[in-house]
Design a protein around this motif. Structure first.
Motif, PDB file in Angstrom:
ATOM      1  N   PRO A  38      56.467  12.384  12.301  1.00  0.00           N
ATOM      2  CA  PRO A  38      56.320  11.403  13.375  1.00  0.00           C
ATOM      3  C   PRO A  38      57.006  11.913  14.639  1.00  0.00           C
ATOM      4  N   PHE A  70      57.590  10.784  19.151  1.00  0.00           N
ATOM      5  CA  PHE A  70      57.522   9.695  20.123  1.00  0.00           C
ATOM      6  C   PHE A  70      57.951   8.374  19.512  1.00  0.00           C
ATOM      7  N   GLY A  71      59.112   8.389  18.877  1.00  0.00           N
ATOM      8  CA  GLY A  71      59.648   7.167  18.310  1.00  0.00           C
ATOM      9  C   GLY A  71      58.792   6.621  17.190  1.00  0.00           C
ATOM     10  N   GLY A  72      58.032   7.503  16.530  1.00  0.00           N
ATOM     11  CA  GLY A  72      57.220   7.072  15.400  1.00  0.00           C
ATOM     12  C   GLY A  72      55.842   6.581  15.813  1.00  0.00           C
ATOM     13  N   ASN A  73      55.515   6.679  17.090  1.00  0.00           N
ATOM     14  CA  ASN A  73      54.225   6.169  17.549  1.00  0.00           C
ATOM     15  C   ASN A  73      53.077   7.144  17.318  1.00  0.00           C
ATOM     16  N   ILE A  74      53.404   8.405  17.129  1.00  0.00           N
ATOM     17  CA  ILE A  74      52.353   9.368  16.821  1.00  0.00           C
ATOM     18  C   ILE A  74      52.784  10.236  15.642  1.00  0.00           C
TER      19      ILE A  74
END
Lengths: 298, 340
Positions: free
Chosen positions: B150, B152-156
């Motif tokens: 992961p 971007f803070g888990g966003n991608i």
């Protein structure tokens, strides 16, 4: 005795507040839609440096690598109490992974010359790798203390720091110079109003040139004079290109990065079959029945 | 590929001779990768007085254990470990090295990668073997390690490939790789290695050390009841404990509940907490940020209770109850007690 402390910081997209608009239809991140902020743990590193300055006397130099407008985090540092700033900016730095980034920062540290401590935030919220600190330490052949919460003592030969380990803490002692990565364990001071008024005028050379672009008096002599004026008032943000930092261009940016991104996908975490359960006694009873039947419970 | 490819290595983390779970998870995963590549699974085991635990590594699938013992390896500091690993890598040229994304792994891995000038990908949640067609660099690579993590803070989720010379190095999150069942008949080869420690590697002194076992081991729990900010108060959070107690589960929490001070960080599930994959996960009053979902979406069964029908937690749930947690939980307890 006064110490010289370098703090390396990063301007990052605010990944903690990612909204729908920040994701492009192809699943990649639209960085432009995210506000750029001071990486949170780098503020903790700066705070620790400023505390050391308050306690023991130190010159705090803040450095960053980024696009020209990353100068904003350097002004933010000046508002809080930094003494000098340096911006590493060059197309040749673009696309750097952690290895190339730590190399570029090591060139910057060498350019600064003599220092006692380098502080970095543990990790940046855009990548969460926590690699640049230790890699920078290796590049400069420095001992490292990671996950630092606070500095217990500092004298001319050594630093003693408390750092987090899984399920507890350690107190480590290292000779100087050393590198420490700092975690979210202090409360970074806000910008001081008086410093904000003064340092909001701090500029890089690029910004100075942009300010006077189009004016017919932009001869070299005039710019030089402005620059000297800013320097005198400590409003000068040093700007270094890759060459000026003494970097080998084979080792910076995309070229100097062994890791490549093959694919990016937005996160779609999907469950299997979805069953809606009514919040009534009957609904919940039937759910329990199902869970016990299939041996999930009981 | 004309050149013979190297083996898959796992750095084995230990504390007082007790091997970390994450290292055994990585041996399990490493074995799978090695089988695919047709190479050996090998462990690098560093510390002092470790020989009695070496057989455990064979049982989980190691073909070779490089064992380096020296009193100067205890307590753990980065530099002696880094130099010993670097020297072993230079001699044996492994293809892949796996580290746990623990405090130790994340301070040691980068030091080693930087010395070797090789790539390192942090905090992977999946690893695969595949080919890579680098369109920008216009080069093709066969059988590379796909390093999935992961960002971007888990966003991608990004797939990263190391295109320079081996080793391909990664750190991997604890709890995400499945542990193999140990095979007590599996035997391997012990290779004793001299400790490579220079005087400048021992400059860091451990003055004091305080470490306690975690309150709980969420990763080993088959049933987890997790509470979030939607519970509204520390008082109401006790309902989570009641439900967990009733059905024989462990108590977990979202970051918001931990930040609110309702329970300590040992119980936090998600990106900055632990990753779990229990048989049953009951999310109560948890909206389900991407960071939280990343830590629990692999659970076999997920029940989500939330008063907001649009809460993202429902996207990973198998059973969704839209309602007030504070009234639903007592009903769950009652229903369970009535059935059993």
């Amino acid at each position: 005795m006064s110490y010289t402390i370098i703090v390396f910081v990063k301007q990052v997209p605010d990944t903690k507040n990612v909204t729908g608009e920040a994701m492009k239809p192809d699943g990649t991140v639209n960085r432009a839609a995210l506000p750029a902020i001071f990486n949170p743990e780098d503020l903790n590193a700066l705070e620790l440096a400023l505390q050391l300055k308050d306690r023991f006397g130190a010159k705090v130099i803040v450095g960053t690598m980024g696009p020209p407008n990353a100068s904003e985090v350097l002004r933010q540092s000046l508002y809080r109490g930094a003494d000098e700033t340096v911006l590493l900016t060059d197309r040749a730095f673009a696309g750097a992974d952690t290895l190339a980034t730590s190399y570029a920062l090591s060139c910057c540290a060498k350019k600064i010359g003599k220092f006692d401590l380098i502080l970095c935030g543990r990790q940046a919220i855009d990548g969460d790798t926590a690699q640049v600190g230790p890699q920078l330490a290796e590049k400069l052949n420095l001992p490292q203390i990671s996950y630092v919460e606070e500095v217990i003592s500092l004298d001319k030969n050594k630093v003693r720091a408390k750092r987090a380990i899984e399920g507890g803490f350690e107190i480590l002692e290292s000779p100087l110079p050393a590198l420490m990565t700092v975690i979210d364990a202090n409360d970074p001071r806000p910008p001081a109003a008086s410093r904000l008024m003064r340092f909001k005028k701090a500029k890089t050379k690029t910004e100075l040139l942009a300010q006077h672009a189009g004016a017919n008096y932009t001869d070299a002599e005039f710019i030089e004079g402005e620059m000297q004026e800013l320097k005198k008032k400590s409003l000068w943000i040093n700007e270094l290109s890759a060459t000026e930092a003494g970097a080998d261009l084979e080792r910076t940016g995309l070229k100097g990065s062994p890791t490549k991104v093959k694919q990016i996908m937005s996160v779609i975490l999907k469950g299997g079959t979805f069953k809606k359960i009514e919040p009534t006694e009957e609904g919940i009873n039937s759910l329990m029945h199902e869970l016990i039947e299939d041996h999930t419970l009981g | 590929m004309s050149e013979k490819i190297g083996n898959v290595w796992i750095f084995i983390e230990q504390e007082g001779g007790k091997i970390a779970n994450v290292s055994l998870e990585l041996v399990s995963k490493g074995k799978e990768l090695a089988t695919k590549l047709g190479v050996k699974t090998e462990a690098v085991y560093i510390g002092n007085n470790l020989e009695s635990s070496v057989s455990t590594l064979y049982h989980y699938g190691c073909d070779t254990v490089y064992l380096s013992e020296d009193p100067r390896f205890e307590p753990f500091t980065v530099l002696p470990y880094a130099r010993t690993i670097v020297s072993l890598v230079k001699e044996h040229r492994p293809n892949i090295i796996l580290f746990g994304a623990t405090h130790k792994g994340r301070e040691l891995g980068p030091r080693v990668a930087s010395t070797l000038l090789c790539g390192l990908t942090a905090d992977c949640t999946d690893l695969q073997i595949d080919d890579f067609d680098d369109k920008i660099g216009q080069k093709q690579y066969k059988n590379k390690l796909m390093q999935i993590r992961p960002a971007f803070g888990g966003n991608i989720i990004a797939t990263i490939v190391n295109t320079w010379q081996d080793p391909q190095m990664v750190t991997v999150r604890p709890g995400v790789m499945k542990l193999n069942d140990p095979d007590k008949s599996h035997k391997g080869k012990l290779v004793k290695v001299k400790a490579e420690i220079a005087p400048e590697d021992t400059v860091i002194k451990v003055i004091e050390r305080m470490q306690k076992e975690k309150d709980i081991d969420l990763q080993a729990a088959p049933i987890i009841v997790a509470g979030g900010y939607g519970l509204g108060s520390k008082e109401n959070f006790k309902l989570i404990c009641d439900l967990a107690k009733a059905i024989g589960g462990e108590v977990a929490a979202s970051r918001a509940a931990v930040d609110a001070g309702w329970i300590n960080h040992d119980h936090q599930v998600g990106q900055t907490g632990v990753t779990v994959r229990p048989k049953l996960y009951i999310a109560c009053g948890i909206s389900g940020s991407v960071q939280h979902r990343a830590g629990m979406a692999e659970s076999s069964k997920i029940i989500a209770i939330n008063n907001d029908p649009d809460a993202p937690i429902f996207s990973v749930a198998h059973y969704g109850i839209v309602g007030e947690v504070n009234s639903v939980i007592p009903k769950l307890i009652k229903a369970f007690k009535a059935k059993v």
